[in-house]
Design an enzyme around this catalytic site. Sequence first.
Site, PDB file in Angstrom:
ATOM      1  N   GLY A 181       0.812  -1.220   0.000  1.00 17.04           N
ATOM      2  CA  GLY A 181       0.000   0.000   0.000  1.00 17.04           C
ATOM      3  C   GLY A 181       0.840   1.262   0.000  1.00 17.04           C
ATOM      4  N   GLY A 189      -0.609   4.823  -0.914  1.00 21.90           N
ATOM      5  CA  GLY A 189      -1.660   5.419  -0.113  1.00 21.90           C
ATOM      6  C   GLY A 189      -1.207   6.641   0.657  1.00 21.90           C
ATOM      7  N   GLN A 190      -2.143   7.215   1.425  1.00 16.94           N
ATOM      8  CA  GLN A 190      -1.854   8.456   2.138  1.00 16.94           C
ATOM      9  C   GLN A 190      -0.674   8.299   3.086  1.00 16.94           C
ATOM     10  OE1 GLN A 190      -4.480   9.631   5.296  1.00 16.94           O
ATOM     11  NE2 GLN A 190      -4.220  11.806   4.890  1.00 16.94           N
ATOM     12  N   ASP A 200       2.513  -1.705  -4.372  1.00 18.60           N
ATOM     13  CA  ASP A 200       1.122  -1.249  -4.363  1.00 18.60           C
ATOM     14  C   ASP A 200       0.365  -1.975  -5.461  1.00 18.60           C
ATOM     15  OD1 ASP A 200      -0.376   1.345  -3.023  1.00 18.60           O
ATOM     16  OD2 ASP A 200      -1.228   0.840  -4.980  1.00 18.60           O
ATOM     17  N   ASP A 246      -0.564  -7.221  -5.530  1.00 18.97           N
ATOM     18  CA  ASP A 246      -1.904  -7.417  -5.003  1.00 18.97           C
ATOM     19  C   ASP A 246      -1.727  -8.279  -3.754  1.00 18.97           C
ATOM     20  OD1 ASP A 246      -4.467  -8.243  -4.361  1.00 18.97           O
ATOM     21  OD2 ASP A 246      -5.048  -8.693  -6.423  1.00 18.97           O
ATOM     22  N   TYR A 273     -14.982  -2.044   7.789  1.00 21.85           N
ATOM     23  CA  TYR A 273     -13.576  -1.664   8.004  1.00 21.85           C
ATOM     24  C   TYR A 273     -13.188  -1.894   9.460  1.00 21.85           C
ATOM     25  CZ  TYR A 273      -9.474   1.419   8.363  1.00 21.85           C
ATOM     26  OH  TYR A 273      -8.220   1.943   8.605  1.00 21.85           O
ATOM     27  N   LYS A 295     -10.450  -4.519  11.149  1.00 24.99           N
ATOM     28  CA  LYS A 295      -9.336  -4.035  11.963  1.00 24.99           C
ATOM     29  C   LYS A 295      -9.321  -4.694  13.346  1.00 24.99           C
ATOM     30  CE  LYS A 295      -7.046  -1.595   9.149  1.00 24.99           C
ATOM     31  NZ  LYS A 295      -5.681  -2.083   8.774  1.00 24.99           N
ATOM     32  N   ILE A 318      -5.796  11.016   9.861  1.00 25.53           N
ATOM     33  CA  ILE A 318      -4.467  11.529   9.515  1.00 25.53           C
ATOM     34  C   ILE A 318      -4.610  12.658   8.499  1.00 25.53           C
ATOM     35  CG2 ILE A 318      -2.186  10.963   8.619  1.00 25.53           C
ATOM     36  CD1 ILE A 318      -2.911   9.584  11.277  1.00 25.53           C
TER      37      ILE A 318
END
Length: 321
Positions: A9, A12-13, A35, A54, A144, A148, A174
Site C-alpha cells: 500500500g 496510499g496516504q 502497491d 496485489d 472496516y 481491523k 491523519i
Amino acid sequence: MIKKLLITGANGQIGSELTLAFRKIYGHENVVATDLNPVLRAEIKDNGPTDQLDVLDRKKLESLIDQYQIDAIVHLAAILSAVGEKNSQMAWNVNMNGTINVLEVAREKGIKRIFIPSSIAVFGPTTPRDCTPQDTILQPSTMYGVTKVAGELLGDYYVQKFGMDIRGLRYPGIISHETLPGGGTTDYAVAIFYDAVKHGKYECFLKEDTKLPMMYMPDCLKATTDLFQADFSKLRHHAGFNVGAFSITPQALAESIQKVMPNFEITYKPDFRQAIADSWPNCIDDSAAREEWGWKPQYDLDAMTEEMLRVISEKHRQGLI
C-alpha cells in the site's frame, strides 16, 4: 537488526510518506515499495526499488520476499471505512485475506518484524467515547472496523502462538498535504484545506460539532517509526496501540483556518459518513503508548493548520493542484 523492508500500500496516504521516511532511516535500496497500482508516485519510484503487488496474490508476495531477502514487512494495504461501506465484501476480502497472507508468509519465512496498522474504527457505539481506554469494548459498526478488530486479534494471536514480533497503531484521522483523501470518514480534515486555498469555502459531510481524534502526518510518521523501532521486550500491548495528538470538530478546524484566512466559509451537509463518525471516540487515552515506548506528539491544531495552508498555498501558486 532490520536490513530489508517491504511496504504494501505504498501509494496510499500514509504509505507514500512512510516509504520515504523509512528509506532515509534504512537506506533507499533497502525499502521495497509495493502497491496494487502499477504506477507509483515519482518520488517513490525514482529513489528506491518498487513493484506491483496485489496482497491477495500470496505467490507474488512470497516471490518478492525471496527476491529482495525481506526481513520486515509494513502492511498498509487496505480498503478504508467509507469505501468499505459501499463494498463490504471487497473490504473483507482485501483487509482480511491480505492480512492473513502477510502473517502466514511472514511466519513461514521467519520474517523478523511485521507492522500492521489498526484504526479508531475498531471502536463502536458501545465503547466509551470520552478518553477511550486502551483496553475496552471493540464492537465496531463498519466492515472496516470489523476487519481491523480481527486484524488486531490475529496479530496478538501470532505473537502468543508463534512468538512473532507484530506491532500496530490505532491511527486516528491523519491529515497531510502530500496526498489527497483516500476514502476515509475523516477525509474532510484534508479536503477542507485544499478547498480553502482553491475556493475559499468548503462543504463538510459531517456535522459541525462532530468531534474526532486527529493527527498531523509528521506525528503519524513519528509514531509509526517510534513503535517500529521500540524494544519489543518492553511492549505489553502489540497489535493495537491507541495514539492521539488532538481532537477536533469541523467547526474548530474551520476556526483555526479562519485565523489565517479570515474570509474562509464552511457549510455542512452530512451524508452516510456521519453515522460512521458518530460511532467513533471523541478522544482517546494513549497512556499505554506513552508508557511502553515513549509516544509524544509534536503538533497541535494551530501549528498544523499554519503549515498545511502554507504548503498547499505554495502548491496552488505553482499550479500543482
